[in-house]
Design a protein around this motif. Sequence first.
Motif, PDB file in Angstrom:
ATOM      1  N   ALA A 266       0.885  -1.061   0.076  1.00  0.00           N
ATOM      2  CA  ALA A 266       0.007   0.182  -0.099  1.00  0.00           C
ATOM      3  C   ALA A 266       0.918   1.137   0.034  1.00  0.00           C
ATOM      4  O   ALA A 266       2.169   1.445   0.604  1.00  0.00           O
ATOM      5  N   GLY A 267       0.379   2.216  -0.584  1.00  0.00           N
ATOM      6  CA  GLY A 267       1.004   3.437  -0.931  1.00  0.00           C
ATOM      7  C   GLY A 267       2.164   3.419  -1.966  1.00  0.00           C
ATOM      8  O   GLY A 267       2.683   4.347  -2.370  1.00  0.00           O
ATOM      9  N   THR A 268       2.219   2.335  -3.074  1.00  0.00           N
ATOM     10  CA  THR A 268       2.809   2.431  -4.033  1.00  0.00           C
ATOM     11  C   THR A 268       2.089   3.348  -4.881  1.00  0.00           C
ATOM     12  O   THR A 268       1.055   2.940  -5.188  1.00  0.00           O
ATOM     13  N   LEU A 269       2.790   4.343  -5.477  1.00  0.00           N
ATOM     14  CA  LEU A 269       2.021   5.361  -6.446  1.00  0.00           C
ATOM     15  C   LEU A 269       3.077   5.592  -7.706  1.00  0.00           C
ATOM     16  O   LEU A 269       4.383   5.363  -7.902  1.00  0.00           O
ATOM     17  N   LEU A 270       2.191   5.212  -8.784  1.00  0.00           N
ATOM     18  CA  LEU A 270       2.772   5.051 -10.139  1.00  0.00           C
ATOM     19  C   LEU A 270       2.279   6.360 -11.045  1.00  0.00           C
ATOM     20  O   LEU A 270       1.124   6.796 -11.075  1.00  0.00           O
ATOM     21  N   LEU A 271       3.555   6.867 -11.720  1.00  0.00           N
ATOM     22  CA  LEU A 271       3.003   8.269 -12.455  1.00  0.00           C
ATOM     23  C   LEU A 271       3.556   7.920 -13.821  1.00  0.00           C
ATOM     24  O   LEU A 271       4.433   7.133 -13.981  1.00  0.00           O
ATOM     25  N   ALA A 272       2.714   8.370 -14.719  1.00  0.00           N
ATOM     26  CA  ALA A 272       2.927   8.059 -16.288  1.00  0.00           C
ATOM     27  C   ALA A 272       2.497   9.184 -17.016  1.00  0.00           C
ATOM     28  O   ALA A 272       1.552  10.066 -16.558  1.00  0.00           O
ATOM     29  N   GLU A 273       3.235   9.469 -18.056  1.00  0.00           N
ATOM     30  CA  GLU A 273       2.886  10.920 -19.154  1.00  0.00           C
ATOM     31  C   GLU A 273       2.953  10.286 -20.326  1.00  0.00           C
ATOM     32  O   GLU A 273       3.857   9.370 -20.628  1.00  0.00           O
ATOM     33  N   SER A 274       1.849  10.355 -21.235  1.00  0.00           N
ATOM     34  CA  SER A 274       1.800   9.891 -22.514  1.00  0.00           C
ATOM     35  C   SER A 274       0.877  10.639 -23.246  1.00  0.00           C
ATOM     36  O   SER A 274      -0.211  10.639 -22.905  1.00  0.00           O
ATOM     37  N   GLY A 275       1.147  10.862 -24.666  1.00  0.00           N
ATOM     38  CA  GLY A 275       0.098  11.669 -25.513  1.00  0.00           C
ATOM     39  C   GLY A 275      -0.586  12.455 -25.040  1.00  0.00           C
ATOM     40  O   GLY A 275      -1.919  12.378 -25.280  1.00  0.00           O
ATOM     41  N   GLY A 276      -0.431  13.563 -24.366  1.00  0.00           N
ATOM     42  CA  GLY A 276      -1.093  14.534 -23.852  1.00  0.00           C
ATOM     43  C   GLY A 276      -2.010  14.104 -22.428  1.00  0.00           C
ATOM     44  O   GLY A 276      -2.815  14.974 -21.994  1.00  0.00           O
ATOM     45  N   THR A 277      -1.560  12.975 -21.865  1.00  0.00           N
ATOM     46  CA  THR A 277      -2.180  12.573 -20.910  1.00  0.00           C
ATOM     47  C   THR A 277      -1.082  12.482 -19.601  1.00  0.00           C
ATOM     48  O   THR A 277      -0.373  11.858 -19.908  1.00  0.00           O
ATOM     49  N   LEU A 278      -1.782  12.615 -18.332  1.00  0.00           N
ATOM     50  CA  LEU A 278      -1.100  12.536 -17.236  1.00  0.00           C
ATOM     51  C   LEU A 278      -1.814  11.670 -16.432  1.00  0.00           C
ATOM     52  O   LEU A 278      -3.055  12.086 -16.157  1.00  0.00           O
ATOM     53  N   SER A 279      -1.272  10.652 -15.841  1.00  0.00           N
ATOM     54  CA  SER A 279      -1.804   9.698 -15.088  1.00  0.00           C
ATOM     55  C   SER A 279      -1.191   9.255 -13.726  1.00  0.00           C
ATOM     56  O   SER A 279      -0.084   9.397 -13.766  1.00  0.00           O
ATOM     57  N   LEU A 280      -2.058   9.034 -12.987  1.00  0.00           N
ATOM     58  CA  LEU A 280      -1.477   8.638 -11.537  1.00  0.00           C
ATOM     59  C   LEU A 280      -2.288   7.389 -11.031  1.00  0.00           C
ATOM     60  O   LEU A 280      -3.485   7.365 -11.121  1.00  0.00           O
ATOM     61  N   ALA A 281      -1.570   6.393 -10.320  1.00  0.00           N
ATOM     62  CA  ALA A 281      -2.499   5.343  -9.588  1.00  0.00           C
ATOM     63  C   ALA A 281      -1.859   5.025  -8.387  1.00  0.00           C
ATOM     64  O   ALA A 281      -0.368   4.960  -8.216  1.00  0.00           O
ATOM     65  N   VAL A 282      -2.547   4.810  -7.545  1.00  0.00           N
ATOM     66  CA  VAL A 282      -1.868   4.314  -5.896  1.00  0.00           C
ATOM     67  C   VAL A 282      -2.511   3.149  -5.472  1.00  0.00           C
ATOM     68  O   VAL A 282      -3.696   2.966  -5.448  1.00  0.00           O
TER      69      VAL A 282
ATOM     70  N   SER B 166      -7.079   5.609  -9.206  1.00  0.00           N
ATOM     71  CA  SER B 166      -6.181   6.269 -10.399  1.00  0.00           C
ATOM     72  C   SER B 166      -6.736   7.492 -10.631  1.00  0.00           C
ATOM     73  O   SER B 166      -7.996   7.570 -10.650  1.00  0.00           O
ATOM     74  N   ALA B 167      -6.107   8.272 -11.487  1.00  0.00           N
ATOM     75  CA  ALA B 167      -6.726   9.384 -12.231  1.00  0.00           C
ATOM     76  C   ALA B 167      -6.066   9.773 -13.572  1.00  0.00           C
ATOM     77  O   ALA B 167      -4.978   9.627 -13.479  1.00  0.00           O
ATOM     78  N   SER B 168      -6.801  10.197 -14.269  1.00  0.00           N
ATOM     79  CA  SER B 168      -6.235  10.674 -15.673  1.00  0.00           C
ATOM     80  C   SER B 168      -6.387  12.051 -15.954  1.00  0.00           C
ATOM     81  O   SER B 168      -7.741  12.381 -15.626  1.00  0.00           O
ATOM     82  N   LEU B 169      -5.611  12.731 -16.417  1.00  0.00           N
ATOM     83  CA  LEU B 169      -5.880  14.268 -16.648  1.00  0.00           C
ATOM     84  C   LEU B 169      -5.347  14.570 -18.167  1.00  0.00           C
ATOM     85  O   LEU B 169      -4.688  14.067 -18.598  1.00  0.00           O
ATOM     86  N   ILE B 170      -6.156  15.482 -18.734  1.00  0.00           N
ATOM     87  CA  ILE B 170      -5.662  15.848 -19.997  1.00  0.00           C
ATOM     88  C   ILE B 170      -4.893  16.910 -19.746  1.00  0.00           C
ATOM     89  O   ILE B 170      -5.011  18.140 -19.327  1.00  0.00           O
ATOM     90  N   ALA B 171      -3.409  16.591 -20.217  1.00  0.00           N
ATOM     91  CA  ALA B 171      -2.568  17.523 -20.074  1.00  0.00           C
ATOM     92  C   ALA B 171      -2.412  18.773 -21.154  1.00  0.00           C
ATOM     93  O   ALA B 171      -1.871  19.773 -20.848  1.00  0.00           O
ATOM     94  N   SER B 172      -2.593  18.039 -22.230  1.00  0.00           N
ATOM     95  CA  SER B 172      -2.491  18.848 -23.553  1.00  0.00           C
ATOM     96  C   SER B 172      -3.511  18.283 -24.504  1.00  0.00           C
ATOM     97  O   SER B 172      -3.679  17.249 -24.699  1.00  0.00           O
TER      98      SER B 172
END
Length: 249
Positions: A43-59, A133-139
């Motif tokens: 628990a507490g493992t936090l994953l961060l990813a950026e790809s194709g105008g999307t910013l995502s994180l998951a915990v 997890s959450a996904s955001l439109i970065a661009s």
Amino acid sequence: MTQLSEARPADLVLPPAFTGLLAASAVDAHDEACRLAQEGAEAGTLLLAESGGTLSLAVVLAPDEPLGGARRALFAGMWALIEAIGGFGPPEIPVVVSWPDTLHFNEARLAGGRLGWPEGCTDEAVPDWLVFSASLIASKRHAGDPGLTPDSTSLEEEGFPADLARPLAESFARFLTKAFEIWTEDGFQHLAGRYLDHLALPPQAREAQIVDDGSLRLTFAPGVTEDRPLRPALVQPAWRDPETGTVRL
């Protein structure tokens, strides 16, 4: 093989209970975090990813109650996401949520949250893990003319700082810690109230409450209520484009 690298302390400054991981650009952060949780990630493992105008994180989370009630962890994650985004955006623009997991900024869709749990786990059983997890439109540059996608917006369009991925993940982790502290110390309804402060309600609704199974109970008049269940909305998030797996443009 999926490529992961443990984040260096200089990359992510997280609360002590968290471990930061950076994902290869093509990785779906939600699916990867669920896979890691299934394989025993703490628990507490936090994953961060950026790809194709999307910013995502998951915990990865460690629930301590049956799944039927543990799904309310979605609201802890959504409140943490709301506060993190609000802290970096123009202060005069509120962050608004559509039930239960679509986040709007400046009256346009910006992000969405998801909750994952072990396949086959019943509502009566305590799951071994959860993943928020959450996904955001970065661009939206890749989408062409913004006028073609008026229902959505991006961090870039709204004047958020550039290179926001790491600061946003750090802020999210701090607010998520605070969310579970509120839940533990003051009770779930105190946390629910903070989420409901940002929830867009039907104009006729006089009152809203999140009940024990995570459903939204709307009161329209004395004795006139409507329940909107949580689980079906989590199975098929309204904000998620099934073709791209990211926020609908």
